[in-house]
Design an enzyme around this catalytic site. Structure first.
Site, PDB file in Angstrom:
ATOM      1  N   TYR A 234       0.820  -1.222   0.000  1.00  0.00           N
ATOM      2  CA  TYR A 234       0.000   0.000   0.000  1.00  0.00           C
ATOM      3  C   TYR A 234       0.852   1.270   0.000  1.00  0.00           C
ATOM      4  O   TYR A 234       0.531   2.242   0.677  1.00  0.00           O
ATOM      5  CB  TYR A 234      -0.906   0.051   1.244  1.00  0.00           C
ATOM      6  CG  TYR A 234      -1.728  -1.190   1.466  1.00  0.00           C
ATOM      7  CD1 TYR A 234      -2.681  -1.579   0.547  1.00  0.00           C
ATOM      8  CD2 TYR A 234      -1.548  -1.968   2.605  1.00  0.00           C
ATOM      9  CE1 TYR A 234      -3.433  -2.726   0.749  1.00  0.00           C
ATOM     10  CE2 TYR A 234      -2.300  -3.115   2.814  1.00  0.00           C
ATOM     11  CZ  TYR A 234      -3.239  -3.482   1.878  1.00  0.00           C
ATOM     12  OH  TYR A 234      -3.985  -4.609   2.078  1.00  0.00           O
ATOM     13  N   TYR A 362     -14.511  -4.977   2.753  1.00  0.00           N
ATOM     14  CA  TYR A 362     -13.125  -5.333   2.409  1.00  0.00           C
ATOM     15  C   TYR A 362     -12.875  -6.733   2.939  1.00  0.00           C
ATOM     16  O   TYR A 362     -13.092  -7.007   4.125  1.00  0.00           O
ATOM     17  CB  TYR A 362     -12.122  -4.344   3.035  1.00  0.00           C
ATOM     18  CG  TYR A 362     -10.691  -4.755   2.777  1.00  0.00           C
ATOM     19  CD1 TYR A 362     -10.067  -4.444   1.565  1.00  0.00           C
ATOM     20  CD2 TYR A 362      -9.965  -5.487   3.711  1.00  0.00           C
ATOM     21  CE1 TYR A 362      -8.768  -4.840   1.302  1.00  0.00           C
ATOM     22  CE2 TYR A 362      -8.664  -5.882   3.455  1.00  0.00           C
ATOM     23  CZ  TYR A 362      -8.071  -5.560   2.248  1.00  0.00           C
ATOM     24  OH  TYR A 362      -6.781  -5.963   1.990  1.00  0.00           O
ATOM     25  N   ASP A 468     -17.101 -12.846   7.633  1.00  0.00           N
ATOM     26  CA  ASP A 468     -15.652 -12.651   7.621  1.00  0.00           C
ATOM     27  C   ASP A 468     -15.284 -12.048   8.978  1.00  0.00           C
ATOM     28  O   ASP A 468     -15.418 -10.839   9.184  1.00  0.00           O
ATOM     29  CB  ASP A 468     -15.287 -11.717   6.465  1.00  0.00           C
ATOM     30  CG  ASP A 468     -13.821 -11.333   6.475  1.00  0.00           C
ATOM     31  OD1 ASP A 468     -13.116 -11.684   7.441  1.00  0.00           O
ATOM     32  OD2 ASP A 468     -13.384 -10.662   5.523  1.00  0.00           O
ATOM     33  N   LYS A 497      -5.937 -12.816  11.401  1.00  0.00           N
ATOM     34  CA  LYS A 497      -5.308 -11.791  12.237  1.00  0.00           C
ATOM     35  C   LYS A 497      -4.921 -12.214  13.669  1.00  0.00           C
ATOM     36  O   LYS A 497      -3.774 -12.534  13.927  1.00  0.00           O
ATOM     37  CB  LYS A 497      -6.202 -10.570  12.273  1.00  0.00           C
ATOM     38  CG  LYS A 497      -6.271  -9.882  10.897  1.00  0.00           C
ATOM     39  CD  LYS A 497      -6.766  -8.494  11.006  1.00  0.00           C
ATOM     40  CE  LYS A 497      -6.931  -7.798   9.676  1.00  0.00           C
ATOM     41  NZ  LYS A 497      -5.681  -7.358   9.062  1.00  0.00           N
TER      42      LYS A 497
HETATM   43  C1  LIG Z   1     -12.256  -8.293   7.512  1.00  0.00           C
HETATM   44  C2  LIG Z   1     -11.006  -8.633   6.780  1.00  0.00           C
HETATM   45  N1  LIG Z   1     -10.996  -9.696   5.976  1.00  0.00           N
HETATM   46  C3  LIG Z   1      -9.884 -10.055   5.300  1.00  0.00           C
HETATM   47  C4  LIG Z   1      -8.730  -9.327   5.408  1.00  0.00           C
HETATM   48  C5  LIG Z   1      -7.499  -9.729   4.666  1.00  0.00           C
HETATM   49  O1  LIG Z   1      -6.589 -10.343   5.532  1.00  0.00           O
HETATM   50  P1  LIG Z   1      -5.061 -10.490   5.119  1.00  0.00           P
HETATM   51  O2  LIG Z   1      -4.496  -9.133   5.057  1.00  0.00           O
HETATM   52  O3  LIG Z   1      -4.492 -11.340   6.199  1.00  0.00           O
HETATM   53  O4  LIG Z   1      -5.034 -11.174   3.795  1.00  0.00           O
HETATM   54  C6  LIG Z   1      -8.695  -8.202   6.238  1.00  0.00           C
HETATM   55  C7  LIG Z   1      -7.479  -7.398   6.376  1.00  0.00           C
HETATM   56  O5  LIG Z   1      -7.439  -6.330   6.891  1.00  0.00           O
HETATM   57  C8  LIG Z   1      -9.867  -7.850   6.942  1.00  0.00           C
HETATM   58  O6  LIG Z   1      -9.915  -6.789   7.740  1.00  0.00           O
END
Ligand SMILES: Cc1ncc(COP(=O)(O)O)c(C=O)c1O
Length: 659
Positions: A234, A362, A468, A497
């Site tokens: 980024y 996202y 998610d 995470k």
């Molecule tokens: C809700 C959500 N899903 C998926 C992701 C993507 O995860 P990664 O960066 O480990 O690929 C993120 C990343 O910030 C996220 O906040």
């Protein structure tokens, strides 16, 4: 490294660390001496220091002194006195300059009945160590064990002082193991040793232990390598400022090469739920690496992978029954999407091939994840290559860029959502959403009535529901999973995470038995033909197991709710005065906007720098400022962090007034 303080420890008692402390104090009169814990009488070592270094200044800090010559835990218990705790010691040393601290006994001596040791104190304080050993026979084993204990906690060792008659054999053996640790040999001295000789010996120790200090400060060399060779995520490298050089992390804080202490206000991209450098995780990682580092998970299995799956299913409860591992949040989402689509094709319902997703969403940066994310923004360059799903508006509980009216828009938007389901529900494989709060989209909190309505529509139109929980899961939202707090059960959900407490990449996609059973067939092609080389990596699974233990033992879910309360109080106090727009808190997440100037408003550029000047490592999401600390943050740290946040916003207001 914290070079304002030095800790003198030894391989055992009676090897001469008080004498070595005295030599150091003779040679540097501006350093003060502190013996925080003394057993076997009061001020014994202070007096001994004064015999060799009469001018040594004794620090005016509290001492824990006991009459009984025993370990501090035993002495304190026998005298019904307060035992030292790591927290107390940390408070005492905070901000002290040029402080020479002498330990009591060796590194693993218990300080209290909580089994805290000097190692815990050193790890938390990042104070570098001078290790004193006797030079004679029998020293190698104790010295190597002490060095191993220090290194296993990443505690910097400035030097090894071998005290007593010279023994070249021992010096050579130890140097073979640790060629980079400076050795200083201090020959036996007697009462007839000249004072000038004592000064020379003290100077010699200071000289040798400064080698590492000088080396550690040479960050310019590796920063140049970063500039020359690294492509950061980024980042527009043409205009980006120099990245912050981070050299260490402990608990809630990150430390720069200049030893600047910054509260990690984004919990390192929302991963670090249990604080940095937790010794339990480090121990779990070490032990697992020594046992089984990795093996393919296709036709083999291992204990940490099996145990972790069982633990996650137990946490999730019914109807979840299976866990699929991957490496990161995007992949956990890819897996969930593939599972949803293939569930329908395996059931011969091939018409159900579309995904419903929401504005502000996202789910990661891989192609599948981009297909179910808000259009534009980060993914604009790839738009032509992405198979887009059906984008629907959602209802937020506060005015937001995607739902300016907040909850007032509930009824019309519910109608709109029903229409989408009525028109396209039969083509939908699944709906995917970050439940409760959309993180990267700007910490946008949903109206829970709207979220429940979505779940009802999914049921009515037989559309699978994917949550998610990469950001919200494992305590962050104030429950173990957001779906539990919201009282809605999805068919599939994703974790990443915080799964390993922020230590190693690991992700999991959890499904109900109904989904899993759709893949059971004599036809091999109906299996989920997806995997990653590091799927179910045993070391990452071991870290996750240790992290789940800590989550439960420390009741971090309850802690996240307490943090939410503090955030809400902070909002009440500061909303008007600081002119915060739509301030909101959910679990250990605080967010607000400073201006209604759109996603790329200048708050994004100014806040991180202003925050840093107040000791905060802040990131922004467009115009959204957020504060997402480790769940292990102490109440003092939280209070200080929120004061720093207020000061940051005050500075921002002040700076922008003058434009
Ligand atoms: C809700 C959500 N899903 C998926 C992701 C993507 O995860 P990664 O960066 O480990 O690929 C993120 C990343 O910030 C996220 O906040």
């Amino acid at each position: 490294m914290n070079f304002n303080q030095i800790f003198i420890t030894a391989t055992g008692t009676d090897v001469g660390k008080t004498f070595i402390s005295s030599l150091l104090l003779r040679a540097r009169k501006d350093w003060t001496y502190w013996k925080p814990v003394q057993t076997g009488g009061s001020a014994i070592d202070q007096n001994a220091v004064h015999e060799v270094a009469p001018l040594a200044v004794i620090a005016n800090l509290r001492n824990y002194e006991y009459e009984l010559p025993a370990s501090p835990d035993q002495a304190a218990a026998a005298e019904f006195a307060l035992a030292p705790s790591v927290d107390d010691l940390l408070k005492l040393v905070a901000g002290q300059q040029k402080l020479l601290i002498e330990g009591a006994g060796g590194l693993m001596v218990p300080l209290n009945d909580q089994n805290e040791t000097w190692l815990d104190f050193l790890q938390a304080s990042r104070i570098p160590v001078v290790l004193v050993a006797s030079s004679g026979l029998g020293t190698i084993n104790h010295t190597l064990l002490s060095i191993e204990a220090l290194q296993s906690r990443s505690i910097p060792i400035l030097g090894l002082v071998l005290n007593g008659p010279e023994h070249r054999g021992n010096q050579k053996s130890i140097a073979r193991f640790h060629p980079r640790i400076p050795q200083i040999v201090i020959p036996q001295v007697g009462s007839d040793t000249a004072l000038s000789e004592l000064d020379r010996l003290g100077d010699q120790i200071w000289h040798k232990i400064s080698i590492l200090r000088n080396e550690a400060q040479k960050s310019e060399a590796w920063l140049k390598k970063d500039k020359d060779y690294v492509w950061h995520p980024y980042t527009q490298h043409k205009t980006a400022p120099r990245p912050v050089p981070i050299v260490a992390a402990r608990g809630s804080y990150l430390y720069t090469d200049e030893d600047e202490k910054l509260l990690d206000a984004s919990a390192s991209w929302w991963t670090c739920t249990i604080g940095h450098g937790h010794p339990r995780i480090a121990a779990a990682i070490r032990a697992q690496q020594a046992k089984l580092d990795h093996c393919g998970f296709g036709n083999a299995t291992h204990q940490p992978g099996s145990e972790l799956a069982a633990r996650l299913i137990a946490l999730a409860g019914k109807p979840f029954s299976k866990v699929f591992y991957s490496d990161n949040g995007s992949c956990a989402v890819e897996v969930a999407l593939k599972m949803a689509v293939q569930t329908w094709t395996n059931r011969n319902q091939t018409k159900r091939s579309k995904f419903l997703y929401f504005e502000g969403a996202y789910h990661g940066d891989t192609f599948g994840a981009m297909a179910v994310a808000e259009s534009g923004g980060f993914h604009k360059a790839f738009a032509p290559y992405v198979f887009k799903g059906i984008e629907a508006p959602l209802v937020t509980s506060h005015p937001s860029r995607i739902c300016p009216g907040g909850s007032a828009e509930l009824e019309p938007r519910k109608k709109n959502l029903r229409k989408i389901f009525e028109e396209q529900g039969e083509e939908m494989a699944a709906a995917i959403i970050e439940p409760w709060i959309q993180g990267a989209g700007g910490m946008i909190i949903q109206d829970l009535d709207w979220l429940r309505y979505l779940a009802e529509l999914c049921q009515e139109f037989k559309v699978l529901l994917i949550f998610d929980e990469v950001f919200t899961g494992l305590g962050r939202i104030g429950d173990v999973f957001a779906y539990k707090r919201a009282g809605i059960t999805p068919d599939i959900f994703c974790l990443a995470k915080g799964l390993t407490g922020g230590n190693l990449p690991l992700a999991a996609t959890l499904v109900t038995s109904e989904i899993f059973e759709a893949f059971l067939d004599d036809d091999g092609s109906k299996a989920l033909l997806h995997g990653h080389t590091f799927t179910g990596n045993p070391i990452a699974c071991a870290a996750a197991l240790a992290s789940l233990d800590i989550l439960r033992e420390q009741d971090l879910v309850a802690k996240a709710k307490l943090i939410e309360q503090s955030f809400k109080t902070w909002i009440e106090w500061h909303e008007k005065r600081l002119g915060l727009i739509a301030p909101r808190a959910a679990g250990a997440i605080l967010a607000f906007e400073l201006d209604s100037g759109g996603y790329f408003h200048n708050a994004a550029y100014q806040i991180p720098d202003l925050g840093r000047s107040h000791g905060l490592m802040l990131r922004t999401l467009g115009s959204t400022v957020y504060f997402v600390p480790s769940l292990m943050i102490t109440s003092d740290e939280l209070e200080q962090g929120l004061i720093a946040l207020r000061q940051t916003i005050e500075d921002y207001r002040e700076t922008n007034r003058s434009f």
